[in-house]
Design a protein around this motif. Structure first.
Motif, PDB file in Angstrom:
ATOM      1  N   LEU A  45       0.823  -1.204   0.000  1.00 12.11           N
ATOM      2  CA  LEU A  45       0.000   0.000   0.000  1.00 12.11           C
ATOM      3  C   LEU A  45       0.861   1.259   0.000  1.00 12.11           C
ATOM      4  CD1 LEU A  45      -2.806  -1.157   2.436  1.00 12.11           C
ATOM      5  CD2 LEU A  45      -2.710  -1.309  -0.058  1.00 12.11           C
ATOM      6  N   HIS A  46       2.105   1.095  -0.429  1.00  7.12           N
ATOM      7  CA  HIS A  46       3.077   2.187  -0.480  1.00  7.12           C
ATOM      8  C   HIS A  46       2.575   3.343  -1.349  1.00  7.12           C
ATOM      9  CE1 HIS A  46       7.439   3.411  -1.452  1.00  7.12           C
ATOM     10  NE2 HIS A  46       7.208   3.723  -0.198  1.00  7.12           N
ATOM     11  N   THR A  47       2.174   3.020  -2.559  1.00  9.09           N
ATOM     12  CA  THR A  47       1.688   4.040  -3.485  1.00  9.09           C
ATOM     13  C   THR A  47       0.457   4.738  -2.919  1.00  9.09           C
ATOM     14  OG1 THR A  47       2.509   2.718  -5.335  1.00  9.09           O
ATOM     15  CG2 THR A  47       0.937   4.452  -5.868  1.00  9.09           C
ATOM     16  N   LEU A  48      -0.449   3.973  -2.342  1.00  5.97           N
ATOM     17  CA  LEU A  48      -1.654   4.558  -1.757  1.00  5.97           C
ATOM     18  C   LEU A  48      -1.281   5.580  -0.683  1.00  5.97           C
ATOM     19  CD1 LEU A  48      -4.963   2.886  -0.956  1.00  5.97           C
ATOM     20  CD2 LEU A  48      -3.846   4.137   0.861  1.00  5.97           C
ATOM     21  N   ALA A  49      -0.349   5.212   0.189  1.00  3.17           N
ATOM     22  CA  ALA A  49       0.045   6.118   1.280  1.00  3.17           C
ATOM     23  C   ALA A  49       0.683   7.395   0.739  1.00  3.17           C
ATOM     24  CB  ALA A  49       1.002   5.406   2.240  1.00  3.17           C
ATOM     25  N   VAL A  50       1.623   7.256  -0.193  1.00  2.00           N
ATOM     26  CA  VAL A  50       2.313   8.436  -0.744  1.00  2.00           C
ATOM     27  C   VAL A  50       1.319   9.348  -1.448  1.00  2.00           C
ATOM     28  CG1 VAL A  50       4.029   9.237  -2.423  1.00  2.00           C
ATOM     29  CG2 VAL A  50       4.540   7.258  -0.980  1.00  2.00           C
ATOM     30  N   PHE A  51       0.451   8.770  -2.273  1.00  2.56           N
ATOM     31  CA  PHE A  51      -0.480   9.580  -3.049  1.00  2.56           C
ATOM     32  C   PHE A  51      -1.544  10.220  -2.160  1.00  2.56           C
ATOM     33  CE2 PHE A  51       0.201   7.651  -7.547  1.00  2.56           C
ATOM     34  CZ  PHE A  51       1.555   7.887  -7.438  1.00  2.56           C
ATOM     35  N   PHE A  52      -2.012   9.500  -1.142  1.00  4.13           N
ATOM     36  CA  PHE A  52      -2.979  10.071  -0.207  1.00  4.13           C
ATOM     37  C   PHE A  52      -2.375  11.274   0.511  1.00  4.13           C
ATOM     38  CE2 PHE A  52      -4.219  10.173   4.332  1.00  4.13           C
ATOM     39  CZ  PHE A  52      -5.482  10.704   4.174  1.00  4.13           C
ATOM     40  N   ILE A  53      -1.169  11.115   1.018  1.00  2.00           N
ATOM     41  CA  ILE A  53      -0.496  12.224   1.709  1.00  2.00           C
ATOM     42  C   ILE A  53      -0.322  13.399   0.752  1.00  2.00           C
ATOM     43  CG2 ILE A  53       1.706  12.955   2.730  1.00  2.00           C
ATOM     44  CD1 ILE A  53       1.850  10.025   3.868  1.00  2.00           C
ATOM     45  N   ALA A  54       0.146  13.108  -0.448  1.00  2.00           N
ATOM     46  CA  ALA A  54       0.401  14.176  -1.425  1.00  2.00           C
ATOM     47  C   ALA A  54      -0.865  14.967  -1.741  1.00  2.00           C
ATOM     48  CB  ALA A  54       0.986  13.581  -2.705  1.00  2.00           C
ATOM     49  N   ALA A  55      -2.000  14.282  -1.846  1.00  2.00           N
ATOM     50  CA  ALA A  55      -3.249  14.975  -2.192  1.00  2.00           C
ATOM     51  C   ALA A  55      -3.911  15.628  -0.981  1.00  2.00           C
ATOM     52  CB  ALA A  55      -4.225  13.988  -2.842  1.00  2.00           C
ATOM     53  N   SER A  56      -3.399  15.340   0.210  1.00  2.00           N
ATOM     54  CA  SER A  56      -4.035  15.836   1.431  1.00  2.00           C
ATOM     55  C   SER A  56      -3.313  17.002   2.076  1.00  2.00           C
ATOM     56  CB  SER A  56      -4.140  14.700   2.451  1.00  2.00           C
ATOM     57  OG  SER A  56      -4.912  13.647   1.936  1.00  2.00           O
ATOM     58  N   SER A 171      -7.612   8.734  -3.766  1.00  2.00           N
ATOM     59  CA  SER A 171      -8.376   9.919  -4.148  1.00  2.00           C
ATOM     60  C   SER A 171      -9.648  10.043  -3.309  1.00  2.00           C
ATOM     61  CB  SER A 171      -8.727   9.856  -5.640  1.00  2.00           C
ATOM     62  OG  SER A 171      -9.418  11.008  -6.024  1.00  2.00           O
ATOM     63  N   GLY A 172     -10.309   8.917  -3.078  1.00  2.00           N
ATOM     64  CA  GLY A 172     -11.505   8.932  -2.243  1.00  2.00           C
ATOM     65  C   GLY A 172     -11.190   9.336  -0.806  1.00  2.00           C
ATOM     66  N   LEU A 173     -10.111   8.799  -0.256  1.00  2.00           N
ATOM     67  CA  LEU A 173      -9.724   9.153   1.111  1.00  2.00           C
ATOM     68  C   LEU A 173      -9.353  10.626   1.224  1.00  2.00           C
ATOM     69  CD1 LEU A 173      -7.567   6.026   2.067  1.00  2.00           C
ATOM     70  CD2 LEU A 173      -9.816   6.650   2.991  1.00  2.00           C
ATOM     71  N   ALA A 174      -8.589  11.126   0.253  1.00  2.00           N
ATOM     72  CA  ALA A 174      -8.185  12.537   0.286  1.00  2.00           C
ATOM     73  C   ALA A 174      -9.395  13.452   0.128  1.00  2.00           C
ATOM     74  CB  ALA A 174      -7.149  12.817  -0.811  1.00  2.00           C
ATOM     75  N   THR A 175     -10.327  13.074  -0.718  1.00  2.00           N
ATOM     76  CA  THR A 175     -11.538  13.868  -0.897  1.00  2.00           C
ATOM     77  C   THR A 175     -12.368  13.875   0.391  1.00  2.00           C
ATOM     78  OG1 THR A 175     -11.561  13.370  -3.261  1.00  2.00           O
ATOM     79  CG2 THR A 175     -13.637  14.131  -2.289  1.00  2.00           C
ATOM     80  N   GLY A 176     -12.487  12.721   1.028  1.00  2.00           N
ATOM     81  CA  GLY A 176     -13.207  12.640   2.296  1.00  2.00           C
ATOM     82  C   GLY A 176     -12.554  13.471   3.384  1.00  2.00           C
ATOM     83  N   LEU A 177     -11.224  13.426   3.452  1.00  2.00           N
ATOM     84  CA  LEU A 177     -10.500  14.221   4.444  1.00  2.00           C
ATOM     85  C   LEU A 177     -10.707  15.712   4.200  1.00  2.00           C
ATOM     86  CD1 LEU A 177      -8.558  14.285   6.855  1.00  2.00           C
ATOM     87  CD2 LEU A 177      -6.674  14.283   5.211  1.00  2.00           C
ATOM     88  N   THR A 178     -10.689  16.124   2.956  1.00  2.00           N
ATOM     89  CA  THR A 178     -10.917  17.530   2.621  1.00  2.00           C
ATOM     90  C   THR A 178     -12.307  17.969   3.064  1.00  2.00           C
ATOM     91  OG1 THR A 178      -9.399  17.411   0.750  1.00  2.00           O
ATOM     92  CG2 THR A 178     -11.001  19.203   0.721  1.00  2.00           C
ATOM     93  N   ARG A 179     -13.281  17.123   2.847  1.00  2.00           N
ATOM     94  CA  ARG A 179     -14.652  17.460   3.270  1.00  2.00           C
ATOM     95  C   ARG A 179     -14.750  17.580   4.783  1.00  2.00           C
ATOM     96  NH1 ARG A 179     -17.677  13.555  -1.027  1.00  2.00           N
ATOM     97  NH2 ARG A 179     -17.399  14.917  -2.819  1.00  2.00           N
ATOM     98  N   LEU A 180     -14.050  16.689   5.487  1.00  2.00           N
ATOM     99  CA  LEU A 180     -14.035  16.781   6.956  1.00  2.00           C
ATOM    100  C   LEU A 180     -13.383  18.084   7.418  1.00  2.00           C
ATOM    101  CD1 LEU A 180     -13.080  13.164   8.094  1.00  2.00           C
ATOM    102  CD2 LEU A 180     -15.228  14.363   8.508  1.00  2.00           C
ATOM    103  N   LYS A 181     -12.296  18.478   6.778  1.00  2.00           N
ATOM    104  CA  LYS A 181     -11.609  19.739   7.130  1.00  2.00           C
ATOM    105  C   LYS A 181     -12.531  20.927   6.893  1.00  2.00           C
ATOM    106  CE  LYS A 181      -6.927  18.408   5.732  1.00  2.00           C
ATOM    107  NZ  LYS A 181      -5.870  18.735   4.736  1.00  2.00           N
ATOM    108  N   GLU A 182     -13.288  20.892   5.794  1.00  2.00           N
ATOM    109  CA  GLU A 182     -14.167  22.004   5.462  1.00  2.00           C
ATOM    110  C   GLU A 182     -15.312  22.144   6.472  1.00  2.00           C
ATOM    111  OE1 GLU A 182     -15.310  21.032   1.467  1.00  2.00           O
ATOM    112  OE2 GLU A 182     -13.434  21.808   0.608  1.00  2.00           O
ATOM    113  N   ARG A 183     -15.745  21.039   7.027  1.00  2.00           N
ATOM    114  CA  ARG A 183     -16.833  21.064   8.009  1.00  2.00           C
ATOM    115  C   ARG A 183     -16.367  21.513   9.380  1.00  2.00           C
ATOM    116  NH1 ARG A 183     -19.540  15.389   6.342  1.00  2.00           N
ATOM    117  NH2 ARG A 183     -20.452  16.098   4.394  1.00  2.00           N
ATOM    118  N   ALA A 184     -15.089  21.322   9.656  1.00  2.00           N
ATOM    119  CA  ALA A 184     -14.555  21.647  10.990  1.00  2.00           C
ATOM    120  C   ALA A 184     -14.364  23.143  11.190  1.00  2.00           C
ATOM    121  CB  ALA A 184     -13.223  20.947  11.213  1.00  2.00           C
TER     122      ALA A 184
END
Length: 184
Positions: A45-56, A171-184
């Motif tokens: 899950l290396h790529t997933l972790a790097v890409f999630f962090i990068a998009a977040s 991409s889904g995780l980063a999008t979800g995290l962004t939505r959580l940040k916007e609500r906070a």
């Protein structure tokens, strides 16, 4: 604002940045160590972790997290996929996968810039661009170890299906995290 306040704010910012970079490196390490059965080759899950962090996070933090991960690996900390408890440091980084590691370092801030302010599809496309960077750097280095006629079959083809799945998830995780940040 006094000089003391400015100094205190700078110190807080530096510690926060260091903490985020190390947390990012820890997440990348976890991703590198987790293997998922997949066809045609098992995937980490290396790529997933790097890409999630990068998009977040921002591009500097994405680069800092990846650079921290690589620095720990270079020092022999067992952060890389398949490394023993005592990591093998620079020797691992100079091996066949070294170009992919460099590709992650180059791709992380690029993905971050391209993904900012985008929805799921925009983030996924940014990650696809990043994946091309990772593959290009990886193949350029892998050419030192594998004959040119077998390069794509060895260094790209087996990984594309898994990487596309990981991009969709990241991409889904980063999008979800962004939505959580916007609500906070």
């Amino acid at each position: 604002m006094t000089a003391f306040d400015t100094s205190q704010k700078l110190t807080h910012t530096l510690w926060r940045g260091l903490g985020l970079a190390l947390c990012g490196a820890a997440l990348i390490t976890l991703g590198a160590k987790l293997q998922v059965p997949f066809w045609p080759v098992p995937m980490t899950l290396h790529t997933l972790a790097v890409f999630f962090i990068a998009a977040s996070v921002g591009p500097r933090m994405a680069a800092a997290a990846m650079a921290s991960y690589l620095a720990m690996g270079a020092m022999g900390v067992p952060v890389f996929s398949g490394t023993p408890e005592r990591g093998i440091g620079l020797a691992y980084m100079m091996g066949p996968t070294g170009g992919y590691l460099l590709g992650f370092l180059l791709a992380a801030p690029l993905i971050s810039v391209l993904a900012q302010g985008r929805g799921w599809l925009g983030r996924a496309l940014a990650m696809l661009v990043g994946l091309i960077v990772v593959y290009a750097a990886g193949l350029a280095w892998l050419a030192n170890f594998v004959p040119a006629s077998k390069l794509l079959a060895t260094g790209v083809a087996p990984f594309v299906p898994g990487d596309l799945v990981k991009i969709a998830i990241a991409s889904g995780l980063a999008t979800g995290l962004t939505r959580l940040k916007e609500r906070a």
